[in-house]
Design a protein around this motif. Structure first.
Motif, mmCIF file in Angstrom:
data_model
loop_
_atom_site.group_PDB
_atom_site.id
_atom_site.type_symbol
_atom_site.label_atom_id
_atom_site.label_comp_id
_atom_site.label_asym_id
_atom_site.label_seq_id
_atom_site.Cartn_x
_atom_site.Cartn_y
_atom_site.Cartn_z
ATOM 1 N N GLU A 150 0.818 -1.181 -0.144
ATOM 2 C CA GLU A 150 -0.114 -0.053 -0.115
ATOM 3 C C GLU A 150 1.029 1.204 0.183
ATOM 4 N N VAL A 151 0.470 2.140 -1.042
ATOM 5 C CA VAL A 151 1.467 3.252 -1.331
ATOM 6 C C VAL A 151 0.729 4.406 -0.558
ATOM 7 N N THR A 152 1.011 5.343 0.341
ATOM 8 C CA THR A 152 0.226 6.349 0.689
ATOM 9 C C THR A 152 1.196 7.742 0.442
ATOM 10 N N LEU A 153 0.512 8.650 0.029
ATOM 11 C CA LEU A 153 1.356 10.038 -0.505
ATOM 12 C C LEU A 153 0.712 11.138 0.834
ATOM 13 N N ARG A 154 1.095 11.903 1.362
ATOM 14 C CA ARG A 154 0.782 12.892 2.011
ATOM 15 C C ARG A 154 1.427 14.228 1.830
ATOM 16 N N GLY A 155 0.812 15.286 1.978
ATOM 17 C CA GLY A 155 1.385 16.673 1.715
ATOM 18 C C GLY A 155 0.727 17.855 2.244
ATOM 19 N N TRP A 156 1.274 18.766 2.765
ATOM 20 C CA TRP A 156 0.757 19.649 3.452
ATOM 21 C C TRP A 156 1.758 20.892 3.737
ATOM 22 N N ALA A 157 1.105 22.302 3.560
ATOM 23 C CA ALA A 157 1.858 23.539 3.501
ATOM 24 C C ALA A 157 1.790 23.991 4.891
ATOM 25 N N GLU A 158 3.042 24.242 5.567
ATOM 26 C CA GLU A 158 3.013 24.547 6.933
ATOM 27 C C GLU A 158 2.968 25.956 7.156
ATOM 28 N N PHE A 192 -3.435 18.035 2.449
ATOM 29 C CA PHE A 192 -4.113 17.471 1.374
ATOM 30 C C PHE A 192 -4.896 16.383 1.669
ATOM 31 N N GLY A 193 -4.619 15.653 2.940
ATOM 32 C CA GLY A 193 -5.229 14.641 3.169
ATOM 33 C C GLY A 193 -4.239 13.484 2.559
ATOM 34 N N GLU A 194 -4.803 12.144 2.394
ATOM 35 C CA GLU A 194 -4.030 11.079 1.834
ATOM 36 C C GLU A 194 -4.445 10.649 0.340
ATOM 37 N N CYS A 195 -3.212 10.358 -0.246
ATOM 38 C CA CYS A 195 -3.561 9.692 -1.469
ATOM 39 C C CYS A 195 -2.976 8.334 -1.626
ATOM 40 N N THR A 196 -3.844 7.281 -1.358
ATOM 41 C CA THR A 196 -3.349 6.075 -1.063
ATOM 42 C C THR A 196 -4.017 5.002 -2.218
ATOM 43 N N GLY A 197 -3.348 3.765 -2.116
ATOM 44 C CA GLY A 197 -3.691 2.785 -3.049
ATOM 45 C C GLY A 197 -2.851 1.556 -2.715
ATOM 46 N N ARG A 198 -3.594 0.291 -2.972
ATOM 47 C CA ARG A 198 -3.062 -0.894 -2.698
ATOM 48 C C ARG A 198 -2.806 -1.695 -3.994
ATOM 49 N N VAL A 199 -1.880 -2.419 -4.071
ATOM 50 C CA VAL A 199 -1.627 -3.407 -5.417
ATOM 51 C C VAL A 199 -2.017 -4.615 -5.171
ATOM 52 N N LEU A 200 -3.018 -4.736 -6.042
ATOM 53 C CA LEU A 200 -3.573 -6.231 -6.247
ATOM 54 C C LEU A 200 -3.011 -7.129 -7.417
ATOM 55 N N PRO A 201 -2.841 -8.445 -7.269
ATOM 56 C CA PRO A 201 -2.261 -9.277 -8.174
ATOM 57 C C PRO A 201 -2.755 -8.881 -9.497
ATOM 58 N N ALA A 202 -1.835 -9.230 -10.515
ATOM 59 C CA ALA A 202 -2.230 -9.292 -12.102
ATOM 60 C C ALA A 202 -3.402 -10.029 -12.507
ATOM 61 N N PRO A 203 -4.197 -9.818 -13.481
ATOM 62 C CA PRO A 203 -5.347 -10.937 -13.876
ATOM 63 C C PRO A 203 -4.727 -12.088 -13.892
ATOM 64 N N ALA A 204 -5.448 -13.115 -13.710
ATOM 65 C CA ALA A 204 -4.913 -14.655 -13.630
ATOM 66 C C ALA A 204 -4.545 -15.121 -15.231
ATOM 67 N N GLU A 205 -3.711 -15.943 -15.046
ATOM 68 C CA GLU A 205 -2.988 -16.266 -16.513
ATOM 69 C C GLU A 205 -3.861 -17.044 -17.324
ATOM 70 N N ARG A 206 -4.950 -17.540 -16.722
ATOM 71 C CA ARG A 206 -6.151 -18.301 -17.738
ATOM 72 C C ARG A 206 -6.918 -17.249 -18.324
#
Ligand SMILES: O=C(O)/C=C/C(=O)CC(=O)CC(=O)O
Ligand SMILES: [Ca+2]
Ligand SMILES: [Mg+2]
Length: 423
Positions: A391-399, A407-421
């Protein structure tokens, strides 16, 4: 400025009164509508508009919509009017209309933890640029050698390519590992299958609010005025597919399978106090690209990676959007100057943002230097490229002083590739 809303005044809160970012949300069983984040709540703009507490200035309602495009299309005067009105309604000592009415408050102010966030904009078009000098140098070195790292045009043109609007998704959406064609270095010919060099790219996305006309050039100052706001953007990239396909037309399938953006569009108005200039020019720019003033923003950026099953994520990069060599306004002016019509809802990726030193690189390709120096995670594992379940999460803010524009979070998780069949 203080708000009467609990949580909005905490110094580490992403969404204080100074921010007021726009997004789309729904409660269970409801339709998506527009809202503004404040503290740990979202303010339902459709409810406010319907009850006459805010008026965006158009002839019809704009906030009972699944995206903020209709509001953006009303233009900068409406953006200013609504921001001023919301500030008044939410500030301590401001207009008491919202606070005063118990029933209204219960309907209009929804805890963030009770909502599902949607894609804030209907993405008209997605263009991705290449504006970090360090990133261009790093990737160029790995793809073409140190002698040819920076292309000869790079210091003159904000280089970009036309990406896919169809696969821009909101934070929280799972990403399937792409299939594609690649050529392993030792192989005689190309092979087809799941990418084995999946990567993220830490970018800012600029959201165009005001369209331009086909065939009509715009200045950099006009381009800046056309931008409504900014999001965090992860331009997921399959490096093996990219390295094989990109010559001479640039990225195609390697970056077409997914681009994740954060759910809140932080307005240009909220970022105004954080403006900074681009770094000194190494070659003078042609006049149409020259800046009328500071066009970048001082925004802290971070990337965290959490493997499947791990309790904690590891922050693997820290950087700042001020490292960009070209601003979004310069990119937009360059995009439109030849006659290309820009639309309300267009999304412009800044390009991967890499700072000068190793811990500030904006992609795994650079952080692990082409697999030669794997990145160590808090779990003890290492990474050269993303694995299924990561799971990759980007965060950002101006102080600011005593507050931050998050900016809150920008997140996403990697699922396996489509099955070979299936292929
Ligand atoms: O140098 C290249 O051949 C390509 C580099 C990229 O990864 C392109 C890209 O997505 C632009 C960026 O994010 O900076
Ligand atoms: Ca990119
Ligand atoms: Mg992409």
């Amino acid at each position: 400025m203080r708000s009467w809303i609990e949580g909005a005044n905490a110094p580490e809160c992403d969404f204080p009164l100074e921010n007021l970012p726009y997004g789309a949300f729904r409660r269970r069983g409801e339709r998506l509508r527009c809202g503004v984040a404040i503290g740990d709540h979202v303010l339902d703009l459709a409810v406010l508009e319907e009850s006459g507490l805010i008026h965006a200035g158009g002839r019809t309602a704009v906030f009972a919509a699944p995206h903020i495009n209709a509001f953006m299309a009303l233009g900068p005067a409406a953006w200013r009017r609504v921001r001023a009105r919301l500030t008044d309604l939410l500030a301590e000592g401001g207009d008491p209309s919202l606070r005063g009415e118990r029933g209204m408050l219960a309907r209009a102010l929804v805890p963030l933890k009770e909502v599902e966030l949607g894609l804030p904009i209907k993405v008209a078009g997605y263009t991705d640029f290449y504006a970090s000098r360090q990133h261009a140098f790093n990737v160029g070195t790995m793809f073409r050698g140190a002698g040819n790292a920076l292309p000869p045009n790079w210091l003159h043109i904000p280089i970009g390519y036309n990406g896919r609007a169809s696969t821009v998704v909101v934070s929280g959406t799972d990403i399937r590992r792409p299939l594609g064609q690649r050529k392993p270095p030792e192989a005689a010919g190309p092979v087809f299958g799941p990418s084995t060099r999946l990567d993220f790219e830490l970018e800012m996305g600029a959201v165009v609010g005001v369209p331009s006309r086909m065939g009509e050039p715009i200045t950099v100052a006009e381009a800046d005025a056309m931008i409504f706001g900014y999001v965090l953007l992860n331009d997921w990239s399959a490096r093996d597919i990219q390295a094989w396909e990109y010559q001479p037309l640039g990225p195609f399938q390697a970056k077409a399978f997914a681009t994740t953006i954060s759910p809140w569009v932080v307005t240009k108005a909220a970022l105004e106090p954080f403006r900074v200039s681009t770094p000194p020019r190494e070659k003078p720019l042609l006049p149409y690209l020259c800046e009328p003033g500071p066009l970048l923003h001082d925004i802290h950026l971070e990337v965290a990676l959490r493997p499947a099953g791990a309790e904690r994520a590891t922050t693997i990069a820290r950087t700042n959007s001020r490292h960009l060599y070209y601003s979004a306004a310069q990119q937009l002016a360059h995009h439109a100057v030849g006659g290309c019509r820009m639309e309300c809802g267009d999304l412009l990726g800044s390009g991967t943002i890499s700072g000068p030193e190793k811990g500030s690189f904006g992609s795994l390709l650079e952080l692990a230097w082409d697999g030669r120096e794997p990145v160590r995670l808090a779990t003890g594992e290492t990474r050269s490229f993303l694995e299924d379940g990561d799971e990759v999460t980007l965060r950002g803010w101006a102080e600011g002083e005593g507050y931050r524009i998050g900016f809150g979070e920008c997140t996403g998780r990697v699922l396996p590739a489509p099955a070979e069949r299936d292929w």
